[in-house]
Design a protein around this motif. Sequence first.
Motif, PDB file in Angstrom:
ATOM      1  N   ASP A 296       0.834  -1.203   0.000  1.00 26.05           N
ATOM      2  CA  ASP A 296       0.000   0.000   0.000  1.00 26.05           C
ATOM      3  C   ASP A 296       0.868   1.251   0.000  1.00 26.05           C
ATOM      4  OD1 ASP A 296      -1.980  -1.865   0.261  1.00 26.05           O
ATOM      5  OD2 ASP A 296      -2.775  -1.102   2.156  1.00 26.05           O
ATOM      6  N   ASP A 297       1.876   1.264   0.872  1.00 25.53           N
ATOM      7  CA  ASP A 297       2.737   2.444   0.990  1.00 25.53           C
ATOM      8  C   ASP A 297       3.532   2.686  -0.289  1.00 25.53           C
ATOM      9  OD1 ASP A 297       1.847   2.908   3.546  1.00 25.53           O
ATOM     10  OD2 ASP A 297       3.578   1.971   4.525  1.00 25.53           O
ATOM     11  N   GLU A 298       3.969   1.622  -0.942  1.00 24.19           N
ATOM     12  CA  GLU A 298       4.754   1.774  -2.170  1.00 24.19           C
ATOM     13  C   GLU A 298       3.901   2.335  -3.303  1.00 24.19           C
ATOM     14  OE1 GLU A 298       8.132  -1.752  -1.577  1.00 24.19           O
ATOM     15  OE2 GLU A 298       6.160  -2.230  -2.442  1.00 24.19           O
ATOM     16  N   ILE A 299       2.655   1.905  -3.393  1.00 21.52           N
ATOM     17  CA  ILE A 299       1.765   2.436  -4.427  1.00 21.52           C
ATOM     18  C   ILE A 299       1.520   3.927  -4.196  1.00 21.52           C
ATOM     19  CG2 ILE A 299      -0.601   2.366  -5.332  1.00 21.52           C
ATOM     20  CD1 ILE A 299      -0.516  -0.690  -4.799  1.00 21.52           C
ATOM     21  N   ALA A 300       1.260   4.306  -2.948  1.00 20.81           N
ATOM     22  CA  ALA A 300       1.040   5.717  -2.629  1.00 20.81           C
ATOM     23  C   ALA A 300       2.290   6.539  -2.907  1.00 20.81           C
ATOM     24  CB  ALA A 300       0.621   5.858  -1.167  1.00 20.81           C
ATOM     25  N   ALA A 301       3.462   5.989  -2.568  1.00 18.70           N
ATOM     26  CA  ALA A 301       4.720   6.709  -2.788  1.00 18.70           C
ATOM     27  C   ALA A 301       4.994   6.891  -4.274  1.00 18.70           C
ATOM     28  CB  ALA A 301       5.872   5.961  -2.120  1.00 18.70           C
ATOM     29  N   TRP A 302       4.660   5.880  -5.084  1.00 12.61           N
ATOM     30  CA  TRP A 302       4.838   5.994  -6.543  1.00 12.61           C
ATOM     31  C   TRP A 302       3.984   7.136  -7.083  1.00 12.61           C
ATOM     32  CZ3 TRP A 302       2.151   6.095 -11.049  1.00 12.61           C
ATOM     33  CH2 TRP A 302       2.841   5.849 -12.237  1.00 12.61           C
ATOM     34  N   GLN A 303       2.751   7.213  -6.645  1.00  9.77           N
ATOM     35  CA  GLN A 303       1.865   8.293  -7.093  1.00  9.77           C
ATOM     36  C   GLN A 303       2.414   9.656  -6.665  1.00  9.77           C
ATOM     37  OE1 GLN A 303      -2.038   7.407  -5.554  1.00  9.77           O
ATOM     38  NE2 GLN A 303      -2.433   5.787  -7.056  1.00  9.77           N
ATOM     39  N   ASP A 304       2.836   9.748  -5.415  1.00  6.42           N
ATOM     40  CA  ASP A 304       3.344  11.027  -4.896  1.00  6.42           C
ATOM     41  C   ASP A 304       4.581  11.478  -5.678  1.00  6.42           C
ATOM     42  OD1 ASP A 304       1.364  10.859  -2.971  1.00  6.42           O
ATOM     43  OD2 ASP A 304       2.697  10.160  -1.388  1.00  6.42           O
ATOM     44  N   ASP A 305       5.495  10.552  -5.902  1.00  6.20           N
ATOM     45  CA  ASP A 305       6.738  10.886  -6.598  1.00  6.20           C
ATOM     46  C   ASP A 305       6.461  11.306  -8.036  1.00  6.20           C
ATOM     47  OD1 ASP A 305       9.751  10.818  -6.789  1.00  6.20           O
ATOM     48  OD2 ASP A 305       9.272   9.312  -8.300  1.00  6.20           O
ATOM     49  N   THR A 306       5.577  10.595  -8.709  1.00  8.68           N
ATOM     50  CA  THR A 306       5.251  10.907 -10.096  1.00  8.68           C
ATOM     51  C   THR A 306       4.600  12.284 -10.207  1.00  8.68           C
ATOM     52  OG1 THR A 306       4.966   8.546 -10.565  1.00  8.68           O
ATOM     53  CG2 THR A 306       4.012  10.093 -12.142  1.00  8.68           C
ATOM     54  N   LEU A 307       3.675  12.584  -9.321  1.00  2.64           N
ATOM     55  CA  LEU A 307       3.024  13.898  -9.329  1.00  2.64           C
ATOM     56  C   LEU A 307       4.011  15.015  -9.022  1.00  2.64           C
ATOM     57  CD1 LEU A 307      -0.269  12.939  -7.468  1.00  2.64           C
ATOM     58  CD2 LEU A 307      -0.106  13.756  -9.827  1.00  2.64           C
ATOM     59  N   SER A 308       4.939  14.753  -8.117  1.00  4.21           N
ATOM     60  CA  SER A 308       5.911  15.785  -7.734  1.00  4.21           C
ATOM     61  C   SER A 308       6.825  16.174  -8.883  1.00  4.21           C
ATOM     62  CB  SER A 308       6.760  15.301  -6.546  1.00  4.21           C
ATOM     63  OG  SER A 308       7.684  14.301  -6.948  1.00  4.21           O
ATOM     64  N   LYS A 309       6.927  15.308  -9.903  1.00  6.28           N
ATOM     65  CA  LYS A 309       7.780  15.577 -11.065  1.00  6.28           C
ATOM     66  C   LYS A 309       7.003  16.203 -12.223  1.00  6.28           C
ATOM     67  CE  LYS A 309      11.011  11.952  -9.744  1.00  6.28           C
ATOM     68  NZ  LYS A 309      11.524  10.582  -9.979  1.00  6.28           N
ATOM     69  N   GLY A 310       5.749  16.564 -11.967  1.00  4.55           N
ATOM     70  CA  GLY A 310       4.992  17.320 -12.963  1.00  4.55           C
ATOM     71  C   GLY A 310       4.103  16.505 -13.871  1.00  4.55           C
ATOM     72  N   ILE A 311       3.999  15.209 -13.648  1.00  3.02           N
ATOM     73  CA  ILE A 311       3.139  14.365 -14.467  1.00  3.02           C
ATOM     74  C   ILE A 311       1.693  14.523 -13.985  1.00  3.02           C
ATOM     75  CG2 ILE A 311       2.702  12.039 -15.304  1.00  3.02           C
ATOM     76  CD1 ILE A 311       5.435  13.205 -16.080  1.00  3.02           C
ATOM     77  N   THR A 312       0.781  14.753 -14.910  1.00  4.97           N
ATOM     78  CA  THR A 312      -0.615  14.975 -14.525  1.00  4.97           C
ATOM     79  C   THR A 312      -1.538  13.819 -14.912  1.00  4.97           C
ATOM     80  OG1 THR A 312      -1.048  16.175 -16.589  1.00  4.97           O
ATOM     81  CG2 THR A 312      -0.387  17.482 -14.672  1.00  4.97           C
ATOM     82  N   SER A 313      -1.020  12.845 -15.662  1.00  2.49           N
ATOM     83  CA  SER A 313      -1.815  11.668 -16.018  1.00  2.49           C
ATOM     84  C   SER A 313      -1.041  10.427 -15.601  1.00  2.49           C
ATOM     85  CB  SER A 313      -2.112  11.635 -17.522  1.00  2.49           C
ATOM     86  OG  SER A 313      -2.920  10.519 -17.841  1.00  2.49           O
ATOM     87  N   LEU A 314      -1.543   9.720 -14.604  1.00  2.00           N
ATOM     88  CA  LEU A 314      -0.897   8.545 -14.051  1.00  2.00           C
ATOM     89  C   LEU A 314      -1.714   7.312 -14.437  1.00  2.00           C
ATOM     90  CD1 LEU A 314      -0.317  11.090 -12.144  1.00  2.00           C
ATOM     91  CD2 LEU A 314       0.357   9.409 -10.437  1.00  2.00           C
ATOM     92  N   ARG A 315      -1.037   6.280 -14.927  1.00  4.61           N
ATOM     93  CA  ARG A 315      -1.730   5.114 -15.454  1.00  4.61           C
ATOM     94  C   ARG A 315      -1.251   3.826 -14.800  1.00  4.61           C
ATOM     95  NH1 ARG A 315       0.706   4.800 -20.578  1.00  4.61           N
ATOM     96  NH2 ARG A 315      -0.775   3.178 -21.186  1.00  4.61           N
ATOM     97  N   THR A 316      -2.168   2.874 -14.694  1.00  4.85           N
ATOM     98  CA  THR A 316      -1.806   1.495 -14.412  1.00  4.85           C
ATOM     99  C   THR A 316      -2.741   0.619 -15.229  1.00  4.85           C
ATOM    100  OG1 THR A 316      -1.167  -0.081 -12.690  1.00  4.85           O
ATOM    101  CG2 THR A 316      -3.276   1.066 -12.395  1.00  4.85           C
ATOM    102  N   GLN A 317      -2.603  -0.705 -15.067  1.00  2.00           N
ATOM    103  CA  GLN A 317      -3.345  -1.619 -15.943  1.00  2.00           C
ATOM    104  C   GLN A 317      -3.847  -2.833 -15.175  1.00  2.00           C
ATOM    105  OE1 GLN A 317       0.015  -2.035 -18.535  1.00  2.00           O
ATOM    106  NE2 GLN A 317      -0.812  -0.639 -20.078  1.00  2.00           N
ATOM    107  N   LEU A 318      -4.939  -3.383 -15.680  1.00  2.00           N
ATOM    108  CA  LEU A 318      -5.583  -4.547 -15.086  1.00  2.00           C
ATOM    109  C   LEU A 318      -5.874  -5.554 -16.190  1.00  2.00           C
ATOM    110  CD1 LEU A 318      -7.451  -6.127 -13.035  1.00  2.00           C
ATOM    111  CD2 LEU A 318      -9.253  -4.518 -13.682  1.00  2.00           C
TER     112      LEU A 318
END
Length: 343
Positions: A296-318
């Motif tokens: 859970d923490d790693e998924i949240a950290a990935w989102q936080d880090d990606t947003l902090s670098k200016g990315i506004t569209s974050l994707r994953t897949q199922l």
Amino acid sequence: MYEYKYNGKLIHFVCEIYYDIAPYLAGITMKEFFLDIDKNIDAWKFHQDFVRSNFGEYLKPSAPTAPHLSYGHLACLGCKLNYTETGEPNVLPAVDSIDEAIELLKEKRDLDFTKTEIWQSYQYMSDRVREVFPQSPKFGGFGMEGPLTSAALLRGHGFYYDIMDEPEKCEEFLYLLTDSIIAFRKALDIAGGGTGEFLGGVGCCDDLASMIPPSMWETHVIPFWKQYYDGLTKSPNRSMHVEALKPAQVKKLDLAGLSHYQPSVSPDLTIESVQENTSLPFDWLLYAFKITDMTDDEIAAWQDDTLSKGITSLRTQLGKFTVESGKLDRVLQWFKAADRYRV
């Protein structure tokens, strides 16, 4: 769907659903999903129920269509399809030389795609799907690839020798092939109820452009991307999905007149290396085979880090892999972590 913001800016959390989850849930093979329209329709019913029951308001089920074939254009040109039990059909090369490739495209220059057997099969399947799912596309599942990918698949591996040995003939080949792709794309739009005019812009997928060395991009990639876009739209909205690029190739993207770049699965790239080499906006993907092993923490950290670098569209897949591995909760956690940014 919910709305999200980061530092006052609208952001997007996307989860794409691989269509392979539908036949998996229905207990049928991929070959059956592609060739038996009754089983295809039943599989879509499983898909719809599964997504709704597991994700609720977080995620909408995919719109049911005839089975997704990326190589519809090539099949119309004469490439044979190889259906397998476990994956999407592959295409076999239709020619044995660059000269044959050029001759084939000259012969097919005025081809009415809608009269080909494979097109009519997809029209029949699309009609059948719409009988059960009226909101589905009028003509769906039938696709095409970009110029370089289409060239490599139509000609086969020999294309990579041709482009070195006979670059001028390859330019002629790519020009003719891109012209055919444009005609096919317009026919697709009309079959789907459109006008063949892409006023809002157009996208393209061309993964095998990554196989062309950077030194040849200005002669054998960029001109044909431009030909494709200019042949379809006057809009500046021109997106390109191309995987597995190297930083030196990313540096060439600004020459193509694009408005958006989608790296997807590109292991040699980082957010920083993309930003250093192009001014284009791009989204960023948390791979399906990575999120399944994250906490859970790693998924949240990935989102936080990606947003902090200016990315506004974050994707994953199922897809099938996620369900088969018993990690559906990891995708649900993706949305729960995103809730921190929900407006």
